[in-house]
Design a protein around this motif. Sequence first.
Motif, PDB file in Angstrom:
ATOM      1  N   TRP A  49      39.806 -25.827  17.789  1.00 41.03           N
ATOM      2  CA  TRP A  49      40.341 -26.911  17.184  1.00 41.03           C
ATOM      3  C   TRP A  49      39.473 -27.661  15.664  1.00 41.03           C
ATOM      4  CZ3 TRP A  49      40.870 -31.773  16.349  1.00 41.03           C
ATOM      5  CH2 TRP A  49      42.110 -32.645  16.112  1.00 41.03           C
ATOM      6  N   ARG A  50      38.557 -28.260  16.415  1.00 40.78           N
ATOM      7  CA  ARG A  50      38.098 -28.889  14.718  1.00 40.78           C
ATOM      8  C   ARG A  50      37.637 -28.008  13.684  1.00 40.78           C
ATOM      9  NH1 ARG A  50      33.060 -32.194  17.858  1.00 40.78           N
ATOM     10  NH2 ARG A  50      33.759 -33.919  18.539  1.00 40.78           N
ATOM     11  N   ILE A  51      37.549 -26.984  14.241  1.00 34.48           N
ATOM     12  CA  ILE A  51      37.498 -25.924  13.069  1.00 34.48           C
ATOM     13  C   ILE A  51      38.488 -25.949  12.293  1.00 34.48           C
ATOM     14  CG2 ILE A  51      37.320 -23.568  12.230  1.00 34.48           C
ATOM     15  CD1 ILE A  51      34.862 -22.707  14.992  1.00 34.48           C
ATOM     16  N   LEU A  52      39.345 -25.334  13.290  1.00 33.45           N
ATOM     17  CA  LEU A  52      41.356 -25.904  12.271  1.00 33.45           C
ATOM     18  C   LEU A  52      41.778 -27.128  11.556  1.00 33.45           C
ATOM     19  CD1 LEU A  52      42.544 -22.948  15.182  1.00 33.45           C
ATOM     20  CD2 LEU A  52      42.319 -22.796  12.905  1.00 33.45           C
ATOM     21  N   PHE A  53      41.591 -28.375  12.571  1.00 37.16           N
ATOM     22  CA  PHE A  53      42.079 -29.014  11.741  1.00 37.16           C
ATOM     23  C   PHE A  53      41.581 -30.255  11.697  1.00 37.16           C
ATOM     24  CE2 PHE A  53      45.167 -26.476  15.228  1.00 37.16           C
ATOM     25  CZ  PHE A  53      45.905 -26.421  14.163  1.00 37.16           C
ATOM     26  N   PHE A  54      39.945 -30.812  12.053  1.00 41.51           N
ATOM     27  CA  PHE A  54      39.345 -31.084  12.019  1.00 41.51           C
ATOM     28  C   PHE A  54      38.455 -31.377  10.332  1.00 41.51           C
ATOM     29  CE2 PHE A  54      35.499 -34.169  12.676  1.00 41.51           C
ATOM     30  CZ  PHE A  54      35.803 -35.210  12.464  1.00 41.51           C
ATOM     31  N   LEU A  91      51.947 -26.928  18.338  1.00 46.35           N
ATOM     32  CA  LEU A  91      51.708 -26.545  19.644  1.00 46.35           C
ATOM     33  C   LEU A  91      50.057 -26.122  19.894  1.00 46.35           C
ATOM     34  CD1 LEU A  91      53.468 -23.334  19.224  1.00 46.35           C
ATOM     35  CD2 LEU A  91      54.266 -25.358  20.520  1.00 46.35           C
ATOM     36  N   LEU A  92      49.422 -26.709  19.055  1.00 44.83           N
ATOM     37  CA  LEU A  92      48.160 -26.525  19.699  1.00 44.83           C
ATOM     38  C   LEU A  92      47.284 -28.219  19.379  1.00 44.83           C
ATOM     39  CD1 LEU A  92      45.837 -23.759  17.050  1.00 44.83           C
ATOM     40  CD2 LEU A  92      46.712 -24.004  19.584  1.00 44.83           C
ATOM     41  N   GLY A  93      48.331 -28.659  19.165  1.00 50.06           N
ATOM     42  CA  GLY A  93      48.130 -30.919  19.131  1.00 50.06           C
ATOM     43  C   GLY A  93      47.115 -30.813  18.287  1.00 50.06           C
ATOM     44  N   ALA A  94      47.868 -30.506  16.892  1.00 52.21           N
ATOM     45  CA  ALA A  94      47.322 -31.439  15.932  1.00 52.21           C
ATOM     46  C   ALA A  94      48.742 -31.802  15.282  1.00 52.21           C
ATOM     47  CB  ALA A  94      46.574 -30.150  15.071  1.00 52.21           C
ATOM     48  N   GLU A  95      48.584 -33.216  14.448  1.00 50.39           N
ATOM     49  CA  GLU A  95      49.448 -33.660  14.082  1.00 50.39           C
ATOM     50  C   GLU A  95      49.961 -32.609  12.753  1.00 50.39           C
ATOM     51  OE1 GLU A  95      48.209 -37.517  11.896  1.00 50.39           O
ATOM     52  OE2 GLU A  95      47.736 -38.313  13.772  1.00 50.39           O
ATOM     53  N   LYS A  96      51.170 -32.262  12.575  1.00 48.62           N
ATOM     54  CA  LYS A  96      52.342 -32.243  11.578  1.00 48.62           C
ATOM     55  C   LYS A  96      52.510 -32.953  10.677  1.00 48.62           C
ATOM     56  CE  LYS A  96      55.902 -29.683  14.663  1.00 48.62           C
ATOM     57  NZ  LYS A  96      56.388 -29.047  14.329  1.00 48.62           N
ATOM     58  N   LYS A  97      51.260 -32.307   8.766  1.00 49.15           N
ATOM     59  CA  LYS A  97      50.942 -33.906   8.487  1.00 49.15           C
ATOM     60  C   LYS A  97      51.918 -33.399   7.584  1.00 49.15           C
ATOM     61  CE  LYS A  97      46.325 -34.162   9.295  1.00 49.15           C
ATOM     62  NZ  LYS A  97      46.189 -35.201   9.696  1.00 49.15           N
ATOM     63  N   LYS A  98      52.974 -32.805   7.459  1.00 49.27           N
ATOM     64  CA  LYS A  98      53.979 -33.040   6.473  1.00 49.27           C
ATOM     65  C   LYS A  98      55.537 -33.662   6.797  1.00 49.27           C
ATOM     66  CE  LYS A  98      56.953 -28.918   8.702  1.00 49.27           C
ATOM     67  NZ  LYS A  98      57.257 -27.263   8.660  1.00 49.27           N
ATOM     68  N   ASN A  99      55.235 -33.972   8.689  1.00 53.62           N
ATOM     69  CA  ASN A  99      56.326 -35.242   9.436  1.00 53.62           C
ATOM     70  C   ASN A  99      55.385 -36.250   9.737  1.00 53.62           C
ATOM     71  OD1 ASN A  99      57.040 -32.217  10.730  1.00 53.62           O
ATOM     72  ND2 ASN A  99      58.625 -33.188  10.007  1.00 53.62           N
ATOM     73  N   TYR A 100      53.741 -36.483   8.731  1.00 56.54           N
ATOM     74  CA  TYR A 100      53.182 -37.810   9.636  1.00 56.54           C
ATOM     75  C   TYR A 100      53.835 -39.325   9.076  1.00 56.54           C
ATOM     76  CZ  TYR A 100      48.937 -41.081   9.230  1.00 56.54           C
ATOM     77  OH  TYR A 100      48.861 -42.300   9.236  1.00 56.54           O
TER      78      TYR A 100
END
Length: 103
Positions: A49-54, A91-100
């Motif tokens: 998760w960190r690699i993908l989103f943090f 689905l992986l629990g990360a914020e959808k940046k386009k819908n901030y």
Amino acid sequence: FPFASFTKINTGDLLAIKAYLFSLNPVKKANQANEMMWPFNWRFLQLGWRILFFRPGEYEKNQQQTKSWNRGAYLVQGLGHCGMCHTPLNLLGAEKKKNYLMF
């Protein structure tokens, strides 16, 4: 834990929070057992998760905005971590940046 937002906090504010917390008397209470269900109780899975989103890094001021606007943005994005509740998650629990901050 909203560490993805807390990375935006500047060092001075972080040290001030630490000093305040260290000034408090400790609470004597045993840790609670981890209640996460399998496979979410495997902490090493957070690495993916960190690699993908943090994305680490302090808040960067928007030079096109006022000092007051930047202070508000710093509080919302960092200490307030408002996006954690007011932004839809994927689905992986990360914020959808386009819908901030959509709700």
